[in-house]
Design a protein around this motif. Structure first.
Motif, short mmCIF file in Angstrom:
data_model
loop_
_atom_site.label_atom_id
_atom_site.label_comp_id
_atom_site.label_asym_id
_atom_site.label_seq_id
_atom_site.Cartn_x
_atom_site.Cartn_y
_atom_site.Cartn_z
N PHE A 89 -27.05 -3.85 6.17
CA PHE A 89 -26.36 -2.95 7.10
C PHE A 89 -27.29 -2.46 8.20
CE2 PHE A 89 -22.86 -2.10 3.93
CZ PHE A 89 -21.83 -2.46 4.78
N LEU A 90 -28.49 -2.04 7.81
CA LEU A 90 -29.42 -1.51 8.81
C LEU A 90 -29.83 -2.60 9.80
CD1 LEU A 90 -31.65 0.83 6.62
CD2 LEU A 90 -29.86 1.49 8.25
N HIS A 91 -30.04 -3.81 9.31
CA HIS A 91 -30.37 -4.93 10.20
C HIS A 91 -29.26 -5.16 11.22
CE1 HIS A 91 -31.41 -9.02 11.46
NE2 HIS A 91 -30.14 -9.34 11.22
N THR A 92 -28.03 -5.15 10.75
CA THR A 92 -26.87 -5.41 11.62
C THR A 92 -26.65 -4.26 12.60
OG1 THR A 92 -25.84 -6.67 9.84
CG2 THR A 92 -24.42 -5.96 11.65
N LEU A 93 -26.65 -3.05 12.08
CA LEU A 93 -26.36 -1.90 12.93
C LEU A 93 -27.47 -1.63 13.95
CD1 LEU A 93 -24.86 0.38 10.15
CD2 LEU A 93 -23.61 -0.67 12.06
N ASP A 94 -28.70 -1.92 13.55
CA ASP A 94 -29.81 -1.70 14.49
C ASP A 94 -29.75 -2.68 15.66
OD1 ASP A 94 -32.16 -0.02 14.94
OD2 ASP A 94 -33.29 -1.89 14.79
N ILE A 112 -16.45 1.07 12.87
CA ILE A 112 -17.61 1.32 13.74
C ILE A 112 -17.39 0.75 15.14
CG2 ILE A 112 -20.07 0.82 14.07
CD1 ILE A 112 -20.29 0.73 10.98
N ASP A 113 -16.94 -0.52 15.18
CA ASP A 113 -16.75 -1.18 16.47
C ASP A 113 -15.66 -2.25 16.32
OD1 ASP A 113 -16.83 -2.51 18.89
OD2 ASP A 113 -19.02 -2.63 18.98
N PRO A 133 -29.29 0.44 18.34
CA PRO A 133 -30.69 0.66 17.98
C PRO A 133 -31.01 2.12 17.66
CG PRO A 133 -30.51 -0.77 19.89
CD PRO A 133 -29.14 -0.24 19.62
N ASN A 134 -31.66 2.29 16.52
CA ASN A 134 -32.19 3.60 16.09
C ASN A 134 -31.12 4.67 15.87
OD1 ASN A 134 -34.90 2.61 16.36
ND2 ASN A 134 -34.69 2.89 18.59
N GLN A 135 -29.88 4.25 15.68
CA GLN A 135 -28.80 5.25 15.49
C GLN A 135 -28.44 5.46 14.02
OE1 GLN A 135 -25.33 5.02 18.02
NE2 GLN A 135 -26.49 4.04 19.69
N TYR A 136 -28.83 4.54 13.15
CA TYR A 136 -28.45 4.64 11.74
C TYR A 136 -29.67 4.70 10.85
CZ TYR A 136 -23.57 3.59 12.82
OH TYR A 136 -22.28 3.63 13.31
N GLN A 137 -29.64 5.64 9.90
CA GLN A 137 -30.68 5.76 8.88
C GLN A 137 -30.13 5.29 7.54
OE1 GLN A 137 -33.74 6.65 9.96
NE2 GLN A 137 -32.74 6.78 11.99
N ARG A 138 -31.01 5.17 6.58
CA ARG A 138 -30.64 4.68 5.26
C ARG A 138 -29.42 5.40 4.67
NH1 ARG A 138 -33.42 2.12 1.00
NH2 ARG A 138 -32.65 2.73 -1.05
N GLU A 139 -29.46 6.74 4.68
CA GLU A 139 -28.38 7.52 4.06
C GLU A 139 -27.05 7.33 4.79
OE1 GLU A 139 -31.32 8.69 4.97
OE2 GLU A 139 -32.26 8.96 2.99
N ASP A 140 -27.12 6.94 6.05
CA ASP A 140 -25.90 6.77 6.84
C ASP A 140 -25.04 5.61 6.35
OD1 ASP A 140 -26.67 8.90 8.50
OD2 ASP A 140 -27.78 7.55 9.83
#
Length: 218
Positions: free
Chosen positions: A26-31, A58-59, A35-42
């Motif tokens: 998820f972090l790979h895709t969302l970043d 999301i989109d 960029p830089n908008q999602y953290q682990r807990e998100d």
């Protein structure tokens, strides 16, 4: 308790520890898109629903490409990041040896389900796999559970659904089976308890105690 003959298991976060793989995917895709908008807990709330559900929220305009980016990364990192949960292999083997009917009911695609089962040496224990690409409606709709029960020749009254997410508990209730949550859910035991599963497992081996299964072959 009822005479349980059939056990339906979720896969991710229940039988195999894919938590780090899913979070990383998820972090790979969302970043890439944000960029830089999602953290682990998100991304914890995204674990359980289908990818289409999650990325649509999301989109909506880029769902297909986001799903493709997620799955490409997920498959590439699968064997590196997936690990086993303590006691799962021995418990599943014991259930199989004692004659229980076992099925996987997952919101993952079939090829990825099989990949995970084989990696953890669990594949041969399961008679039936119902994956996302096998159904029209995913959990918590009862269709996936009903399909697994039909394939096994079982009724809801003799079955239990075991999982780490509310989709599993609600899916079981909707299909008329007993339900069991697992306390190692990444969302936490307390969260899962709010959905009122019939049982809560702190270890997978506790399932043997609930079912009163002997660890010696019948």
């Amino acid at each position: 308790m009822k005479n349980i003959t059939t056990l339906l298991f979720d896969l991710d976060g229940t039988l195999i520890n894919t938590n780090e793989l899913i979070i990383a995917s998820f972090l790979h895709t969302l970043d890439y898109y944000f960029p830089n908008q999602y953290q682990r807990e998100d991304v914890y709330p995204f674990m359980g629903p289908t990818l289409v559900e999650t990325f649509s929220s999301i989109d909506p305009d880029r769902v297909d490409e986001m799903v493709e980016r997620y799955r490409t990364y997920n498959l590439a990192k699968h064997d590196e990041l997936v690990t086993e949960f303590d006691g799962v292999y021995d418990t599943i083997r014991t259930l199989k040896e004692n004659g229980y009917k076992l099925a996987i009911v997952s919101t993952k695609m079939r090829n990825t389900v099989i990949k995970g089962l084989k990696l953890m040496n669990l594949y041969d224990f399961f008679e039936v796999i119902v994956a996302l690409d096998d159904v029209t409606e995913p959990k918590p709709h009862p269709e996936p559970l009903q399909k697994a029960l039909a394939a096994l020749g079982s009724t809801p009254e003799e079955a239990m659904m075991i999982g780490d997410n509310y989709h599993d508990i609600e899916g079981g209730k909707n299909a008329g089976t007993l339900t069991a949550g697992v306390s190692w859910s990444v969302k936490g035991k307390e969260f899962l308890q709010t959905f009122d599963p019939d049982y809560m497992l702190d270890t997978m081996s506790e399932l043997l105690d609930i079912l009163q299964v002997s660890t010696v072959n019948k």
